[in-house]
Write a protein that holds these residues in place. Sequence first.
Motif, PDB file in Angstrom:
ATOM      1  N   GLU A   1      39.743 -24.329  61.653  1.00 13.26           N
ATOM      2  CA  GLU A   1      39.235 -25.650  61.618  1.00 13.26           C
ATOM      3  C   GLU A   1      38.204 -25.638  62.661  1.00 13.26           C
ATOM      4  O   GLU A   1      37.217 -26.525  62.507  1.00 13.26           O
ATOM      5  CB  GLU A   1      40.271 -26.464  62.068  1.00 13.26           C
ATOM      6  CG  GLU A   1      41.503 -26.664  60.899  1.00 13.26           C
ATOM      7  CD  GLU A   1      40.942 -27.234  59.686  1.00 13.26           C
ATOM      8  OE1 GLU A   1      40.133 -28.124  59.610  1.00 13.26           O
ATOM      9  OE2 GLU A   1      41.116 -26.452  58.776  1.00 13.26           O
ATOM     10  N   THR A   2      38.108 -24.981  63.672  1.00 13.46           N
ATOM     11  CA  THR A   2      37.008 -25.048  64.635  1.00 13.46           C
ATOM     12  C   THR A   2      35.758 -24.542  63.942  1.00 13.46           C
ATOM     13  O   THR A   2      34.561 -25.028  63.874  1.00 13.46           O
ATOM     14  CB  THR A   2      37.293 -24.262  65.815  1.00 13.46           C
ATOM     15  OG1 THR A   2      38.419 -24.701  66.419  1.00 13.46           O
ATOM     16  CG2 THR A   2      36.047 -23.994  66.843  1.00 13.46           C
ATOM     17  N   ALA A   3      35.857 -23.397  63.053  1.00 14.48           N
ATOM     18  CA  ALA A   3      34.859 -22.774  62.408  1.00 14.48           C
ATOM     19  C   ALA A   3      34.201 -23.950  61.378  1.00 14.48           C
ATOM     20  O   ALA A   3      32.929 -23.855  61.064  1.00 14.48           O
ATOM     21  CB  ALA A   3      35.135 -21.589  61.875  1.00 14.48           C
ATOM     22  N   LYS A   4      35.324 -24.638  60.944  1.00 10.82           N
ATOM     23  CA  LYS A   4      34.526 -25.515  59.710  1.00 10.82           C
ATOM     24  C   LYS A   4      34.039 -26.678  60.379  1.00 10.82           C
ATOM     25  O   LYS A   4      33.067 -27.299  59.954  1.00 10.82           O
ATOM     26  CB  LYS A   4      36.096 -26.271  59.070  1.00 10.82           C
ATOM     27  CG  LYS A   4      36.709 -25.157  58.010  1.00 10.82           C
ATOM     28  CD  LYS A   4      37.901 -25.770  57.537  1.00 10.82           C
ATOM     29  CE  LYS A   4      38.498 -24.711  56.636  1.00 10.82           C
ATOM     30  NZ  LYS A   4      39.831 -25.196  56.126  1.00 10.82           N
ATOM     31  N   ALA A   5      34.299 -27.003  61.789  1.00  9.26           N
ATOM     32  CA  ALA A   5      33.706 -28.086  62.377  1.00  9.26           C
ATOM     33  C   ALA A   5      32.417 -27.887  63.056  1.00  9.26           C
ATOM     34  O   ALA A   5      31.446 -28.771  63.259  1.00  9.26           O
ATOM     35  CB  ALA A   5      34.646 -28.765  63.440  1.00  9.26           C
ATOM     36  N   LEU A   6      32.242 -26.442  63.264  1.00 11.62           N
ATOM     37  CA  LEU A   6      30.887 -26.112  64.177  1.00 11.62           C
ATOM     38  C   LEU A   6      29.577 -26.559  63.451  1.00 11.62           C
ATOM     39  O   LEU A   6      28.902 -27.201  64.090  1.00 11.62           O
ATOM     40  CB  LEU A   6      31.112 -24.578  64.332  1.00 11.62           C
ATOM     41  CG  LEU A   6      29.965 -23.927  65.219  1.00 11.62           C
ATOM     42  CD1 LEU A   6      29.829 -24.631  66.677  1.00 11.62           C
ATOM     43  CD2 LEU A   6      29.997 -22.552  65.697  1.00 11.62           C
ATOM     44  N   PRO A   7      29.428 -26.463  62.150  1.00 11.30           N
ATOM     45  CA  PRO A   7      28.237 -26.790  61.636  1.00 11.30           C
ATOM     46  C   PRO A   7      27.589 -28.078  61.977  1.00 11.30           C
ATOM     47  O   PRO A   7      26.578 -28.690  62.400  1.00 11.30           O
ATOM     48  CB  PRO A   7      28.260 -26.419  60.054  1.00 11.30           C
ATOM     49  CG  PRO A   7      29.251 -25.356  60.062  1.00 11.30           C
ATOM     50  CD  PRO A   7      30.136 -25.614  61.274  1.00 11.30           C
ATOM     51  N   ARG A   8      28.678 -28.945  61.840  1.00 11.26           N
ATOM     52  CA  ARG A   8      28.368 -30.541  61.700  1.00 11.26           C
ATOM     53  C   ARG A   8      28.433 -30.969  63.474  1.00 11.26           C
ATOM     54  O   ARG A   8      27.675 -31.855  63.664  1.00 11.26           O
ATOM     55  CB  ARG A   8      29.552 -31.524  61.178  1.00 11.26           C
ATOM     56  CG  ARG A   8      29.344 -31.412  59.638  1.00 11.26           C
ATOM     57  CD  ARG A   8      30.516 -32.271  58.886  1.00 11.26           C
ATOM     58  NE  ARG A   8      31.681 -31.493  58.984  1.00 11.26           N
ATOM     59  CZ  ARG A   8      32.850 -32.418  58.517  1.00 11.26           C
ATOM     60  NH1 ARG A   8      32.756 -33.615  58.251  1.00 11.26           N
ATOM     61  NH2 ARG A   8      33.981 -31.543  58.296  1.00 11.26           N
ATOM     62  N   ILE A   9      29.000 -30.117  64.329  1.00 11.10           N
ATOM     63  CA  ILE A   9      28.843 -30.415  65.566  1.00 11.10           C
ATOM     64  C   ILE A   9      27.299 -30.081  66.304  1.00 11.10           C
ATOM     65  O   ILE A   9      26.863 -30.862  66.824  1.00 11.10           O
ATOM     66  CB  ILE A   9      29.964 -29.659  66.716  1.00 11.10           C
ATOM     67  CG1 ILE A   9      31.310 -30.189  66.200  1.00 11.10           C
ATOM     68  CG2 ILE A   9      29.419 -29.844  67.965  1.00 11.10           C
ATOM     69  CD1 ILE A   9      32.390 -29.229  66.973  1.00 11.10           C
ATOM     70  N   ILE A  10      26.959 -28.827  65.564  1.00 10.43           N
ATOM     71  CA  ILE A  10      25.526 -28.432  66.051  1.00 10.43           C
ATOM     72  C   ILE A  10      24.703 -29.432  65.282  1.00 10.43           C
ATOM     73  O   ILE A  10      23.597 -29.775  66.060  1.00 10.43           O
ATOM     74  CB  ILE A  10      25.321 -26.925  65.530  1.00 10.43           C
ATOM     75  CG1 ILE A  10      26.414 -26.061  66.210  1.00 10.43           C
ATOM     76  CG2 ILE A  10      23.799 -26.600  65.536  1.00 10.43           C
ATOM     77  CD1 ILE A  10      26.210 -24.735  65.484  1.00 10.43           C
ATOM     78  N   GLU A  11      24.635 -29.793  64.108  1.00 14.19           N
ATOM     79  CA  GLU A  11      23.925 -30.932  63.434  1.00 14.19           C
ATOM     80  C   GLU A  11      23.873 -31.914  64.212  1.00 14.19           C
ATOM     81  O   GLU A  11      22.648 -32.897  64.604  1.00 14.19           O
ATOM     82  CB  GLU A  11      24.300 -31.231  61.988  1.00 14.19           C
ATOM     83  CG  GLU A  11      23.573 -32.214  61.386  1.00 14.19           C
ATOM     84  CD  GLU A  11      24.073 -32.591  60.013  1.00 14.19           C
ATOM     85  OE1 GLU A  11      23.496 -33.259  59.315  1.00 14.19           O
ATOM     86  OE2 GLU A  11      25.295 -32.169  59.670  1.00 14.19           O
ATOM     87  N   TYR A  12      25.115 -32.563  64.865  1.00 16.08           N
ATOM     88  CA  TYR A  12      24.854 -33.689  65.456  1.00 16.08           C
ATOM     89  C   TYR A  12      23.970 -33.522  67.182  1.00 16.08           C
ATOM     90  O   TYR A  12      23.263 -34.300  67.286  1.00 16.08           O
ATOM     91  CB  TYR A  12      26.334 -34.047  65.900  1.00 16.08           C
ATOM     92  CG  TYR A  12      26.500 -35.339  67.050  1.00 16.08           C
ATOM     93  CD1 TYR A  12      26.226 -36.444  66.815  1.00 16.08           C
ATOM     94  CD2 TYR A  12      26.715 -35.049  68.295  1.00 16.08           C
ATOM     95  CE1 TYR A  12      26.251 -37.650  67.653  1.00 16.08           C
ATOM     96  CE2 TYR A  12      26.788 -35.871  69.296  1.00 16.08           C
ATOM     97  CZ  TYR A  12      26.571 -37.439  69.017  1.00 16.08           C
ATOM     98  OH  TYR A  12      26.682 -38.121  69.963  1.00 16.08           O
ATOM     99  N   LEU A  13      24.135 -32.426  67.455  1.00 15.12           N
ATOM    100  CA  LEU A  13      23.605 -32.383  68.952  1.00 15.12           C
ATOM    101  C   LEU A  13      22.098 -32.155  68.439  1.00 15.12           C
ATOM    102  O   LEU A  13      21.395 -32.537  69.434  1.00 15.12           O
ATOM    103  CB  LEU A  13      24.193 -30.734  69.397  1.00 15.12           C
ATOM    104  CG  LEU A  13      25.628 -30.799  69.936  1.00 15.12           C
ATOM    105  CD1 LEU A  13      26.135 -29.390  70.250  1.00 15.12           C
ATOM    106  CD2 LEU A  13      25.543 -31.766  71.252  1.00 15.12           C
TER     107      LEU A  13
END
Length: 306
Positions: free
Chosen positions: A283-295
């Motif tokens: 689930e961390t891998a799934k979340a990572l692209p959107r966390i990067i996008e937010y940053l």
Amino acid sequence: MKRNNSNSTKNIKRARITILVIAVALLVIIGSIVAAQKFSAGSKTVQAASSTGESSNDDKENSDSVNKESNGSVEDVAYLEKYIEQQEKNQKPDGADGKKVAYLTFDDGPSTTVTPQILDILKSEDVHATFFLIGKYVDKDDASKNLVKREVAEGNAIGIHSYSHDYGYLFPKGKINLENCMSDFDKTDKALKNVLGEDFSTRSIRFPGGQETWSKKDPQGAEKVDKALHEKDWHQIDWNALSGDAEGTHKKNADELIQEAIKSIGNREKALILMHDTYGKEETAKALPRIIEYLKQQGYEFKIIE
């Protein structure tokens, strides 16, 4: 009759002298031509060498500029160690400059299931992270070793997170065992050198459970281990933001991890974000692209820690 013979002899001598003069003249001319050609060739060689030297210098300058550019995405671990300590004490950190920087960090790897996904995402997003590795997972198999090599080859940083991650061994009866902790860190350092070469070194340590946690639970033990680490130019790196992928008994899905990360990042100037790439953290891998996008949307620059 004698007069004719005398004239004939004189004519032969004159002819010989003439031939000799012509031969000498030809030799002089040929020698001049050869010398001129050698001089011309020498001049071209000097010019070529000079041109090559200039090109080499240009290449060196270009190489240096590339190194400097890549060094611009690296943060000094000692600076961040102090920054976090001051922030935890509610002090204004030294070096606070208003620039927004995000440090993506991943603990407990490498894993052959999640780490490859994380690396693929980082490469796709053109950002880098710092991986705090567990030595026993580095030594697990060739696939794990190759992941460590890939992490470094793709521009990410490596830190130590212990060899065993065994709380009973590292913190018997809830107290820091200095000898066991340092042995674990040394063992992980050796495992990394076996994979990456003897020239590899890291100055970054992430204490299992975090430095702040153990500073509260065992202040004297934390002080001793901190001193021992600094003697080896090793520095502890905690975090001030997290996705919550290792918090609580409820396993969060990707959406929950994203919301937790956004909440904990808040308006931080320097966001050291804790995530995990060990087994079971898909689930961390799934979340990572959107966390990067937010940053990125919030104007953060990404740096690694060394």
